[in-house]
Design an enzyme around this catalytic site. Structure first.
Site, PDB file in Angstrom:
ATOM      1  N   LYS A 105       0.833  -1.196   0.000  1.00 26.89           N
ATOM      2  CA  LYS A 105       0.000   0.000   0.000  1.00 26.89           C
ATOM      3  C   LYS A 105       0.871   1.251   0.000  1.00 26.89           C
ATOM      4  CE  LYS A 105      -3.607   0.211   2.706  1.00 26.89           C
ATOM      5  NZ  LYS A 105      -4.526   0.083   3.862  1.00 26.89           N
ATOM      6  N   SER A 114      -9.203   1.059   2.895  1.00 23.83           N
ATOM      7  CA  SER A 114      -8.171   1.768   2.170  1.00 23.83           C
ATOM      8  C   SER A 114      -7.247   0.854   1.376  1.00 23.83           C
ATOM      9  CB  SER A 114      -7.351   2.618   3.139  1.00 23.83           C
ATOM     10  OG  SER A 114      -6.645   1.799   4.061  1.00 23.83           O
ATOM     11  N   SER A 143     -10.166  -1.528   6.767  1.00 27.86           N
ATOM     12  CA  SER A 143      -9.461  -1.323   5.499  1.00 27.86           C
ATOM     13  C   SER A 143      -8.935  -2.575   4.833  1.00 27.86           C
ATOM     14  CB  SER A 143      -8.298  -0.340   5.706  1.00 27.86           C
ATOM     15  OG  SER A 143      -8.783   0.942   6.007  1.00 27.86           O
TER      16      SER A 143
END
Length: 488
Positions: free
Chosen positions: A95, A170, A194
């Protein structure tokens, strides 16, 4: 690419690729080239912000050199992987919230410079020690704040099952990359859902470990600046429970225990007390009408679990102040965000700017009081859930919203829609307990739906065993005419 297509169709594609590289049937370079090629072919998904092809291929070449130099009997080459790191030569991506040496870190924000990292984040370094090859950085919302992956610096992440809708957030870019077959699995992080939100939206297994299960998550402590429990943890996204276990083992690097071994014998797990609930902590502010597919997935999970376990309705009552309290704690860190000037502040996403203003309006004493209150709330939740070995809840409440649907709203309405879409996830982060998202059915439109299982502290292995049990059967083909009962 034919060989890789066969690996992709394997029940456990991460383990299949790991074993193929370890045996010498596939080189790390070929696996990395294939992942980079797939990423380029599916650029329409917006899964990646950066691809670091040159560094990835160099790392793959080093992995192949290590394989050639490994000490093993050539006559028994197919056992070679046992002498190599657990993810030797496997392409992964991280990420864009964490540093990967040689790649820029944007954190999804246009308001700050994007410096190239000179060193790996500790979690990234651990996966590199496990032999993984990093091919790039995946799309995230600004600072990982939202349950959808859209920002001002890159294209939005789209759902491989329907590119018109969000892949979640996310960890949306990572989930899209795994669901589309670009990667066999991916490390992710979860501060309010997330990992689980994109896993449920994209039809993946997503494990949110308990706080401290991944040692690198607590290097800077178990509480935030204001004394609230640390919400964010790292965990795996994968297409099977076994692959999630393999990646989880690599992330935590505990040589004394193998989650994968336990998950491979998941049929032995029996007689758990499982409580089923559709109660949500946001009901006082946003009563959630779970959609028919969401409830059908819950019913299907119950049916499958009842073959081995005792499954009963559970009654939980949550403090009606939770919606405001969680929002205060969730946004408190934004009061520490130093924006260099007005021009930079205007580049913040509307929700970030609104949350930051809310946080700045509160005093340090108020932030600390919220931290103390949510700590007490967490203890109460753990006590209620502790009446069962496992708590079963719905996953997402409705279909993934279309791309742009959140941003078309005011910040307040944007946030409310997120809470309505994923009303069962953030409370688990507050509790510090582990949870796993498991896909169980597919709608006629091809969208997956699943459930969430919450365990006691230290029960990550058991949760992945339950995920394996739930996914022994193929996903249910949901028929809208079949009524789903609402259990509480």
């Amino acid at each position: 690419m034919g060989d890789f297509a066969d690996l992709d169709r394997a029940r456990d594609p991460l383990r299949a690729l790991r074993d193929a590289i370890g045996s010498g049937d596939v080189s790390a370079r070929a696996a990395t080239e294939a992942a980079l090629e797939r990423a380029a072919q599916r650029a329409d998904l917006g899964a990646f912000v950066t691809l670091t092809a040159d560094r990835a291929l160099a790392a793959a070449d080093r992995a192949d050199a290590r394989w050639r130099g490994a000490a093993f009997d050539v006559a028994h080459a197919h056992g070679a992987h046992r002498a190599l790191p657990p993810l030797h030569g496997v392409p992964l991506a991280h990420k864009d919230l964490v540093d990967v040496a040689g790649a820029p870190t944007t954190r999804g924000s246009a308001a700050f410079p994007h410096a190239t990292a000179t060193a790996d984040d500790p979690g990234v370094a651990q996966l590199h020690r496990s032999g993984a090859v990093s091919i790039g950085k995946t799309q995230v919302p600004e600072f990982g704040l939202t349950g959808y992956s859209e920002n001002r610096i890159a294209a939005p992440t789209r759902n491989p099952h329907d590119p018109r809708v969000t892949a979640g957030g996310s960890s949306g870019g990572s989930a899209a990359a795994v669901a589309a077959g670009i990667l066999t699995a991916a490390p992710a992080s979860d501060g309010g859902g997330s990992i689980r939100i994109p896993a449920l939206a994209c039809g993946l297994i997503g494990l949110k470990p308990g706080l401290g299960a991944i040692p690198t998550d607590v290097l800077r402590g178990r509480s935030d600046t204001f004394g609230a429990p640390k919400l964010g943890v790292s965990g795996p996204l994968a297409r099977s429970a076994r692959d999630a276990a393999l990646l989880f083992d690599a992330m935590r690097a505990d040589p004394t225990e193998s989650t994968l071994t336990a998950v491979e014998t998941s049929e032995q797990l029996e007689h758990l007390a499982i409580g089923v609930s559709t109660a949500t902590p946001f009901e006082s502010a946003s009563p959630t009408p779970f959609s028919a597919p969401a409830l059908a997935a819950l019913d299907e999970a119950r049916r499958r679990l009842e073959a081995r376990h005792r499954v009963d309705a559970a009654e939980f009552r949550y403090d009606p102040d939770y919606p405001e309290l969680f929002t205060d704690v969730w946004t408190a860190s934004l009061s520490l965000l130093e924006v260099r000037d007005t021009a930079a502040e205007e580049l913040l996403m509307p929700l970030t700017r609104s949350f930051r203003e809310r946080a700045l309006a509160r005093s340090v004493a108020q932030h600390r009081e919220a931290g103390a209150r949510i700590t007490r709330f967490a203890a109460d939740v753990r006590a209620q859930w502790g009446a069962f070995d496992v708590v079963l809840t719905p996953g997402l409440a409705m279909d993934p919203p279309p791309i742009g649907a959140f941003l078309a709203r005011s910040p307040e309405a944007d946030y409310r829609l997120q809470c309505e879409w994923a009303p069962c996830t953030s409370i688990v982060n507050v509790s510090g307990l582990p949870a796993v998202a498991v896909p169980l059915l597919e709608t006629p439109a091809g969208l997956p739906f699943g459930v969430q299982l919450i365990g006691r502290m230290g029960s990550e292995t058991m949760l992945l065993q339950l995920a394996a049990q739930l996914t022994e059967e193929a996903p249910l083909r949901y028929r809208p005419a079949a009524s789903a009962r609402r259990s509480r």
